[in-house]
Design a protein around this motif. Structure first.
Motif, PDB file in Angstrom:
ATOM      1  N   ALA A  86       0.851  -1.339  -0.039  1.00 54.18           N
ATOM      2  CA  ALA A  86       0.033   0.050  -0.134  1.00 54.18           C
ATOM      3  C   ALA A  86       0.948   1.224   0.192  1.00 54.18           C
ATOM      4  O   ALA A  86       0.548   2.329  -0.684  1.00 54.18           O
ATOM      5  N   ILE A  87       1.799   1.201   0.782  1.00 52.39           N
ATOM      6  CA  ILE A  87       2.783   2.328   0.713  1.00 52.39           C
ATOM      7  C   ILE A  87       3.391   2.656  -0.547  1.00 52.39           C
ATOM      8  O   ILE A  87       3.525   3.696  -1.093  1.00 52.39           O
ATOM      9  N   TRP A  88       3.931   1.502  -1.254  1.00 50.65           N
ATOM     10  CA  TRP A  88       4.641   1.671  -2.547  1.00 50.65           C
ATOM     11  C   TRP A  88       3.543   2.009  -3.510  1.00 50.65           C
ATOM     12  O   TRP A  88       3.929   2.833  -4.284  1.00 50.65           O
ATOM     13  N   ASN A  89       2.257   1.607  -3.528  1.00 44.23           N
ATOM     14  CA  ASN A  89       1.535   2.204  -4.376  1.00 44.23           C
ATOM     15  C   ASN A  89       0.818   3.506  -4.338  1.00 44.23           C
ATOM     16  O   ASN A  89       0.915   4.187  -5.331  1.00 44.23           O
ATOM     17  N   LEU A 243      -2.240  10.872  -1.121  1.00 40.61           N
ATOM     18  CA  LEU A 243      -2.082  10.192   0.104  1.00 40.61           C
ATOM     19  C   LEU A 243      -3.538   9.883   0.551  1.00 40.61           C
ATOM     20  O   LEU A 243      -3.709   9.193   1.562  1.00 40.61           O
ATOM     21  N   GLN A 244      -4.500  10.516  -0.142  1.00 44.41           N
ATOM     22  CA  GLN A 244      -6.004  10.376   0.422  1.00 44.41           C
ATOM     23  C   GLN A 244      -6.986   9.505  -0.706  1.00 44.41           C
ATOM     24  O   GLN A 244      -8.099   9.510  -0.505  1.00 44.41           O
ATOM     25  N   VAL A 245      -6.266   9.013  -1.758  1.00 42.30           N
ATOM     26  CA  VAL A 245      -7.118   8.164  -2.414  1.00 42.30           C
ATOM     27  C   VAL A 245      -7.862   7.004  -1.986  1.00 42.30           C
ATOM     28  O   VAL A 245      -7.110   6.351  -1.562  1.00 42.30           O
ATOM     29  N   PHE A 246      -9.032   7.339  -2.369  1.00 44.33           N
ATOM     30  CA  PHE A 246      -9.850   5.892  -1.725  1.00 44.33           C
ATOM     31  C   PHE A 246     -11.130   5.861  -2.468  1.00 44.33           C
ATOM     32  O   PHE A 246     -11.272   4.657  -3.161  1.00 44.33           O
ATOM     33  N   ASP A 247     -11.850   6.687  -2.942  1.00 42.97           N
ATOM     34  CA  ASP A 247     -13.050   6.655  -3.677  1.00 42.97           C
ATOM     35  C   ASP A 247     -13.127   5.896  -5.092  1.00 42.97           C
ATOM     36  O   ASP A 247     -13.994   5.193  -5.189  1.00 42.97           O
ATOM     37  N   VAL A 248     -11.976   6.259  -5.496  1.00 46.75           N
ATOM     38  CA  VAL A 248     -11.880   5.743  -6.865  1.00 46.75           C
ATOM     39  C   VAL A 248     -11.341   4.077  -6.991  1.00 46.75           C
ATOM     40  O   VAL A 248     -11.999   3.525  -7.809  1.00 46.75           O
ATOM     41  N   ILE A 249     -10.772   3.779  -6.064  1.00 46.79           N
ATOM     42  CA  ILE A 249     -10.098   2.441  -6.007  1.00 46.79           C
ATOM     43  C   ILE A 249     -11.081   1.455  -5.544  1.00 46.79           C
ATOM     44  O   ILE A 249     -11.199   0.205  -6.050  1.00 46.79           O
ATOM     45  N   ILE A 250     -11.983   1.623  -4.686  1.00 58.22           N
ATOM     46  CA  ILE A 250     -13.053   0.784  -3.943  1.00 58.22           C
ATOM     47  C   ILE A 250     -13.971   0.238  -5.113  1.00 58.22           C
ATOM     48  O   ILE A 250     -13.972  -1.074  -5.139  1.00 58.22           O
ATOM     49  N   VAL A 265      -4.999   4.517   2.422  1.00 58.38           N
ATOM     50  CA  VAL A 265      -6.215   4.817   2.981  1.00 58.38           C
ATOM     51  C   VAL A 265      -7.297   3.333   2.721  1.00 58.38           C
ATOM     52  O   VAL A 265      -8.127   3.050   3.715  1.00 58.38           O
ATOM     53  N   THR A 266      -7.190   2.892   1.542  1.00 58.02           N
ATOM     54  CA  THR A 266      -7.883   1.474   1.229  1.00 58.02           C
ATOM     55  C   THR A 266      -7.506   0.606   2.241  1.00 58.02           C
ATOM     56  O   THR A 266      -8.331  -0.307   2.668  1.00 58.02           O
ATOM     57  N   LEU A 288      -0.955   7.799   8.953  1.00 59.48           N
ATOM     58  CA  LEU A 288      -1.118   8.495   8.019  1.00 59.48           C
ATOM     59  C   LEU A 288      -1.324  10.071   8.046  1.00 59.48           C
ATOM     60  O   LEU A 288      -0.895  10.951   7.532  1.00 59.48           O
ATOM     61  N   PHE A 289      -1.822  10.251   9.165  1.00 61.10           N
ATOM     62  CA  PHE A 289      -1.955  11.616   9.728  1.00 61.10           C
ATOM     63  C   PHE A 289      -0.343  12.364  10.057  1.00 61.10           C
ATOM     64  O   PHE A 289      -0.082  13.239   9.496  1.00 61.10           O
ATOM     65  N   ILE A 290       0.316  11.710  10.325  1.00 62.89           N
ATOM     66  CA  ILE A 290       1.803  12.050  10.864  1.00 62.89           C
ATOM     67  C   ILE A 290       2.456  12.347   9.535  1.00 62.89           C
ATOM     68  O   ILE A 290       3.382  13.042   9.153  1.00 62.89           O
TER      69      ILE A 290
END
Length: 310
Positions: A86-89, A243-250, A265-266, A288-290
């Motif tokens: 996930a970090i690498w992606n 860093l916040q991509v979520f809605d597109v991937i799900i 995020v996912t 993620l916040f830090i």
């Protein structure tokens, strides 16, 4: 001999206080600041503090957290291979946003920034994907990539190829995700560049042409340096957005196949919320916040500090 008028005496502390209290700005501050602070505290500060607290518990979200596990959630997260993926992606999305999405947006902005009816039409066409909801965009592209009924299937049939399911392929699924992300958000950056390019003085461009500068030289030495602040802001939005991509991937892959297309995020959503591991998800949220705060501070110091002004 004319007398020199004395300078008016300084206002007393009481008079200055009275002026501040009767100032309209102070009244607006008193009326608007407390509600903003209350909302910010309730929906931002308090959840952050609670996440930091829950991260040290093995908690499913029901009742009070009692099973204190210390740093175990963080240790499991760091040792999880899917988290590494996930970090690498996420890093891949950042790189694609900076090296593909932004140059594409700048190129198109340079082509259609002038105020003409045709350019206005093209701006609307290119900006529509950004207006479209992320979930809707993901569903549309999931149909496009479908190997049986989508556009991919039609192209394959035209060339006599076997059905190919991009979103089910471990090597190509995340490539498809990044393609959709570039398509979805390049219009946003394009509009930032168009607004900046329209603010470039025409006199400078005409002067460069008179001096014999070619179109590429005008872009390189006149327009791009003058819109550098817009490019810096655009890059900041691209990094934080990645860093916040979520809605597109799900709706596209739901993190699959075999958990190869997760972002941070996912990953939080799948391995934290959907599995009722709220403590583990809180630990991911803290990381993620830090990370986001560290990136924002570093970027501001490196690219947006006063000493970096063009």
């Amino acid at each position: 001999m004319p007398t020199i008028p004395h300078a008016p005496p300084h206002l007393s502390l009481v008079q200055r206080t009275k002026n501040v209290l009767t100032n309209g700005k102070f009244a607006a501050l008193v009326l608007l600041l407390p509600p903003a602070l209350i909302l910010f505290s309730l929906f931002v500060i308090l959840p952050l503090l609670q996440s930091g607290y829950f991260a040290f518990f093995n908690w499913n979200g029901y009742g009070e957290p009692t099973d204190y596990v210390g740093l175990k959630n963080f240790e499991q997260m760091i040792g999880h291979s899917v988290f590494h993926s996930a970090i690498w992606n996420t890093i891949k999305i950042v790189l694609v946003s900076l090296l593909v999405q932004m140059p594409l947006a700048l190129f198109l902005a340079l082509l259609i920034y002038k105020k003409t009816p045709t350019n206005a039409l093209f701006r609307l066409i290119f900006f529509v994907p950004y207006i479209l909801a992320e979930v809707a965009a993901g569903l549309i592209w999931s149909f496009v990539f479908d190997g049986h009924y989508g556009v991919t299937a039609s192209v394959g049939e035209t060339f006599g190829l076997e059905p190919f399911f991009i979103l089910a392929d471990r090597d190509w699924a995340f490539v498809a995700v990044m393609t959709v992300i570039v398509w979805k958000y390049f219009g946003f950056h394009m509009m930032i560049y168009i607004a900046a390019l329209q603010g470039v003085p025409r006199d400078l461009i005409e002067a460069a042409r008179i001096e014999g500068a070619k179109p590429f030289d005008i872009v390189r030495y006149v327009q791009i340096p003058l819109i550098k602040p817009a490019i810096i802001v655009s890059a900041f939005f691209a990094i934080i957005g990645a860093l916040q991509v979520f809605d597109v991937i799900i709706p596209l892959t739901n993190g699959g196949p075999s958990n190869t297309s997760h972002t941070i995020v996912t990953y939080l959503y799948t391995f934290g919320l959907t599995r009722l591991r709220i403590g583990f998800g809180s630990a991911i949220g803290v990381v993620l916040f830090i990370t986001a705060v560290a990136v924002a501070i570093f970027y501001q110091r490196a690219a947006m500090s006063p000493g970096k002004k063009p």
